[in-house]
Structures are given as C-alpha cells and as structure tokens.
Design a protein around this motif. Structure first.
Motif, PDB file in Angstrom:
ATOM      1  N   VAL A  25       0.746   9.234   1.195  1.00 43.62           N
ATOM      2  CA  VAL A  25       0.939   7.795   1.059  1.00 43.62           C
ATOM      3  C   VAL A  25       2.290   7.561   0.388  1.00 43.62           C
ATOM      4  O   VAL A  25       2.536   8.051  -0.717  1.00 43.62           O
ATOM      5  N   VAL A  26       3.166   6.805   1.051  1.00 48.98           N
ATOM      6  CA  VAL A  26       4.467   6.453   0.493  1.00 48.98           C
ATOM      7  C   VAL A  26       4.359   5.038  -0.054  1.00 48.98           C
ATOM      8  O   VAL A  26       3.987   4.116   0.670  1.00 48.98           O
ATOM      9  N   ILE A  27       4.675   4.886  -1.352  1.00 47.95           N
ATOM     10  CA  ILE A  27       4.638   3.587  -2.017  1.00 47.95           C
ATOM     11  C   ILE A  27       6.066   3.190  -2.336  1.00 47.95           C
ATOM     12  O   ILE A  27       6.805   3.951  -2.975  1.00 47.95           O
ATOM     13  N   GLU A  28       6.459   2.000  -1.869  1.00 53.72           N
ATOM     14  CA  GLU A  28       7.800   1.500  -2.155  1.00 53.72           C
ATOM     15  C   GLU A  28       7.737   0.573  -3.354  1.00 53.72           C
ATOM     16  O   GLU A  28       6.975  -0.394  -3.371  1.00 53.72           O
ATOM     17  N   LEU A  29       8.534   0.890  -4.375  1.00 52.12           N
ATOM     18  CA  LEU A  29       8.592   0.094  -5.593  1.00 52.12           C
ATOM     19  C   LEU A  29       9.653  -0.988  -5.448  1.00 52.12           C
ATOM     20  O   LEU A  29      10.530  -0.889  -4.582  1.00 52.12           O
ATOM     21  N   PRO A  30       9.613  -2.022  -6.277  1.00 51.92           N
ATOM     22  CA  PRO A  30      10.691  -3.020  -6.255  1.00 51.92           C
ATOM     23  C   PRO A  30      12.036  -2.318  -6.454  1.00 51.92           C
ATOM     24  O   PRO A  30      12.156  -1.429  -7.287  1.00 51.92           O
ATOM     25  N   GLY A  31      13.013  -2.678  -5.676  1.00 53.88           N
ATOM     26  CA  GLY A  31      14.320  -2.033  -5.750  1.00 53.88           C
ATOM     27  C   GLY A  31      14.481  -0.920  -4.743  1.00 53.88           C
ATOM     28  O   GLY A  31      15.551  -0.360  -4.583  1.00 53.88           O
ATOM     29  N   GLY A  32      13.390  -0.553  -4.040  1.00 53.02           N
ATOM     30  CA  GLY A  32      13.493   0.408  -2.956  1.00 53.02           C
ATOM     31  C   GLY A  32      13.144   1.847  -3.279  1.00 53.02           C
ATOM     32  O   GLY A  32      13.072   2.680  -2.386  1.00 53.02           O
ATOM     33  N   THR A  33      12.938   2.175  -4.548  1.00 53.04           N
ATOM     34  CA  THR A  33      12.542   3.535  -4.891  1.00 53.04           C
ATOM     35  C   THR A  33      11.170   3.822  -4.307  1.00 53.04           C
ATOM     36  O   THR A  33      10.303   2.951  -4.282  1.00 53.04           O
ATOM     37  N   GLU A  34      10.975   5.043  -3.833  1.00 54.80           N
ATOM     38  CA  GLU A  34       9.696   5.424  -3.237  1.00 54.80           C
ATOM     39  C   GLU A  34       8.994   6.484  -4.070  1.00 54.80           C
ATOM     40  O   GLU A  34       9.630   7.375  -4.629  1.00 54.80           O
ATOM     41  N   VAL A  35       7.679   6.356  -4.149  1.00 63.43           N
ATOM     42  CA  VAL A  35       6.824   7.345  -4.794  1.00 63.43           C
ATOM     43  C   VAL A  35       5.872   7.834  -3.715  1.00 63.43           C
ATOM     44  O   VAL A  35       5.316   7.034  -2.961  1.00 63.43           O
ATOM     45  N   VAL A  36       5.704   9.150  -3.623  1.00 64.91           N
ATOM     46  CA  VAL A  36       4.833   9.729  -2.598  1.00 64.91           C
ATOM     47  C   VAL A  36       3.637  10.387  -3.278  1.00 64.91           C
ATOM     48  O   VAL A  36       3.792  11.122  -4.252  1.00 64.91           O
ATOM     49  N   SER A  37       2.458  10.108  -2.752  1.00 61.72           N
ATOM     50  CA  SER A  37       1.235  10.688  -3.278  1.00 61.72           C
ATOM     51  C   SER A  37       0.440  11.315  -2.144  1.00 61.72           C
ATOM     52  O   SER A  37       0.416  10.785  -1.034  1.00 61.72           O
ATOM     53  N   VAL A  38      -0.189  12.435  -2.421  1.00 59.46           N
ATOM     54  CA  VAL A  38      -1.098  13.060  -1.462  1.00 59.46           C
ATOM     55  C   VAL A  38      -2.505  12.865  -2.012  1.00 59.46           C
ATOM     56  O   VAL A  38      -2.822  13.341  -3.104  1.00 59.46           O
ATOM     57  N   ILE A  39      -3.323  12.128  -1.262  1.00 58.65           N
ATOM     58  CA  ILE A  39      -4.693  11.843  -1.673  1.00 58.65           C
ATOM     59  C   ILE A  39      -5.631  12.194  -0.525  1.00 58.65           C
ATOM     60  O   ILE A  39      -5.182  12.403   0.607  1.00 58.65           O
ATOM     61  N   THR A  40      -6.902  12.258  -0.804  1.00 53.44           N
ATOM     62  CA  THR A  40      -7.844  12.607   0.252  1.00 53.44           C
ATOM     63  C   THR A  40      -7.906  11.510   1.311  1.00 53.44           C
ATOM     64  O   THR A  40      -7.667  10.331   1.018  1.00 53.44           O
ATOM     65  N   LYS A  41      -8.203  11.918   2.512  1.00 56.80           N
ATOM     66  CA  LYS A  41      -8.372  10.973   3.611  1.00 56.80           C
ATOM     67  C   LYS A  41      -9.496   9.990   3.273  1.00 56.80           C
ATOM     68  O   LYS A  41      -9.402   8.800   3.560  1.00 56.80           O
ATOM     69  N   SER A  42     -10.521  10.494   2.612  1.00 55.35           N
ATOM     70  CA  SER A  42     -11.641   9.665   2.184  1.00 55.35           C
ATOM     71  C   SER A  42     -11.185   8.569   1.210  1.00 55.35           C
ATOM     72  O   SER A  42     -11.642   7.427   1.291  1.00 55.35           O
ATOM     73  N   SER A  43     -10.278   8.904   0.300  1.00 52.54           N
ATOM     74  CA  SER A  43      -9.765   7.908  -0.650  1.00 52.54           C
ATOM     75  C   SER A  43      -8.974   6.815   0.055  1.00 52.54           C
ATOM     76  O   SER A  43      -9.060   5.643  -0.314  1.00 52.54           O
ATOM     77  N   VAL A  44      -8.204   7.189   1.067  1.00 50.64           N
ATOM     78  CA  VAL A  44      -7.463   6.188   1.846  1.00 50.64           C
ATOM     79  C   VAL A  44      -8.448   5.198   2.463  1.00 50.64           C
ATOM     80  O   VAL A  44      -8.234   3.979   2.419  1.00 50.64           O
ATOM     81  N   GLU A  45      -9.536   5.715   2.993  1.00 45.95           N
ATOM     82  CA  GLU A  45     -10.540   4.854   3.621  1.00 45.95           C
ATOM     83  C   GLU A  45     -11.270   4.003   2.582  1.00 45.95           C
ATOM     84  O   GLU A  45     -11.459   2.804   2.776  1.00 45.95           O
ATOM     85  N   THR A  46     -11.675   4.600   1.463  1.00 48.79           N
ATOM     86  CA  THR A  46     -12.402   3.878   0.415  1.00 48.79           C
ATOM     87  C   THR A  46     -11.563   2.744  -0.167  1.00 48.79           C
ATOM     88  O   THR A  46     -12.068   1.652  -0.429  1.00 48.79           O
ATOM     89  N   LEU A  47     -10.272   3.015  -0.390  1.00 44.69           N
ATOM     90  CA  LEU A  47      -9.361   2.007  -0.940  1.00 44.69           C
ATOM     91  C   LEU A  47      -8.867   1.025   0.115  1.00 44.69           C
ATOM     92  O   LEU A  47      -8.152   0.074  -0.208  1.00 44.69           O
ATOM     93  N   LYS A  48      -9.218   1.288   1.377  1.00 45.02           N
ATOM     94  CA  LYS A  48      -8.789   0.446   2.503  1.00 45.02           C
ATOM     95  C   LYS A  48      -7.273   0.268   2.509  1.00 45.02           C
ATOM     96  O   LYS A  48      -6.753  -0.825   2.649  1.00 45.02           O
ATOM     97  N   LEU A  49      -6.578   1.413   2.340  1.00 46.74           N
ATOM     98  CA  LEU A  49      -5.123   1.371   2.307  1.00 46.74           C
ATOM     99  C   LEU A  49      -4.574   1.127   3.696  1.00 46.74           C
ATOM    100  O   LEU A  49      -5.074   1.658   4.685  1.00 46.74           O
ATOM    101  N   GLU A  50      -3.531   0.315   3.747  1.00 47.28           N
ATOM    102  CA  GLU A  50      -2.802   0.061   4.989  1.00 47.28           C
ATOM    103  C   GLU A  50      -1.385  -0.324   4.611  1.00 47.28           C
ATOM    104  O   GLU A  50      -1.119  -0.743   3.476  1.00 47.28           O
ATOM    105  N   VAL A  51      -0.470  -0.172   5.542  1.00 44.52           N
ATOM    106  CA  VAL A  51       0.932  -0.501   5.299  1.00 44.52           C
ATOM    107  C   VAL A  51       1.029  -1.962   4.877  1.00 44.52           C
ATOM    108  O   VAL A  51       0.400  -2.845   5.480  1.00 44.52           O
TER     109      VAL A  51
END
Length: 69
Positions: A25-51
């Motif tokens: 999961v790539v998270i863009e912070l204000p100002g354009g800096t990016e933070v990358v996290s590797v999480i379980t596929k299940s967590s992506v679904e549970t958190l209902k993450l989407e672009v």
C-alpha cells in the motif's frame, strides 16, 4: 482514534499492489512524500482500502537505521 504511537502521518492511498498473501500500500502524504507499507491482503479488505481513501500511516519502530554510500 487514540494510540500510543507518536508517529502518525495522515495521507491518502495512492496505490495498492495485491499479492497472494500480502499487499503493498502506497500512502501519499501532503507535499507528495510517499510511505509504503506491506500489510496482509485480509487487512486491505477489512479496512476497505481503495485508491483515494484517507488513511493514517502509524509508525512504531524500535530502531531507525542510518546508512551512507
């Protein structure tokens, strides 16, 4: 939300790259800096993450490494 971690960065999901078990999961912070996290596929679904979804990158680490060339 109350947590003990001191490093909480608010941003938006820029990209999700799903894998068989984990997703990147790539998270863009204000100002354009990016933070990358590797999480379980299940967590992506549970958190209902989407672009475009607003999320928090919570960083709790006991070590920060410094390197030079």
């Amino acid at each position: 939300m109350k947590i003990s971690a001191r490093n909480v960065l608010k941003g938006k999901v820029k990209q999700i790259t799903p894998g068989a078990v984990n997703s990147e999961v790539v998270i863009e912070l204000p100002g354009g800096t990016e933070v990358v996290s590797v999480i379980t596929k299940s967590s992506v679904e549970t958190l209902k993450l989407e672009v475009g979804k607003e999320v928090y990158a919570v960083i709790k680490a006991s070590n920060v490494l410094v390197a030079i060339e």
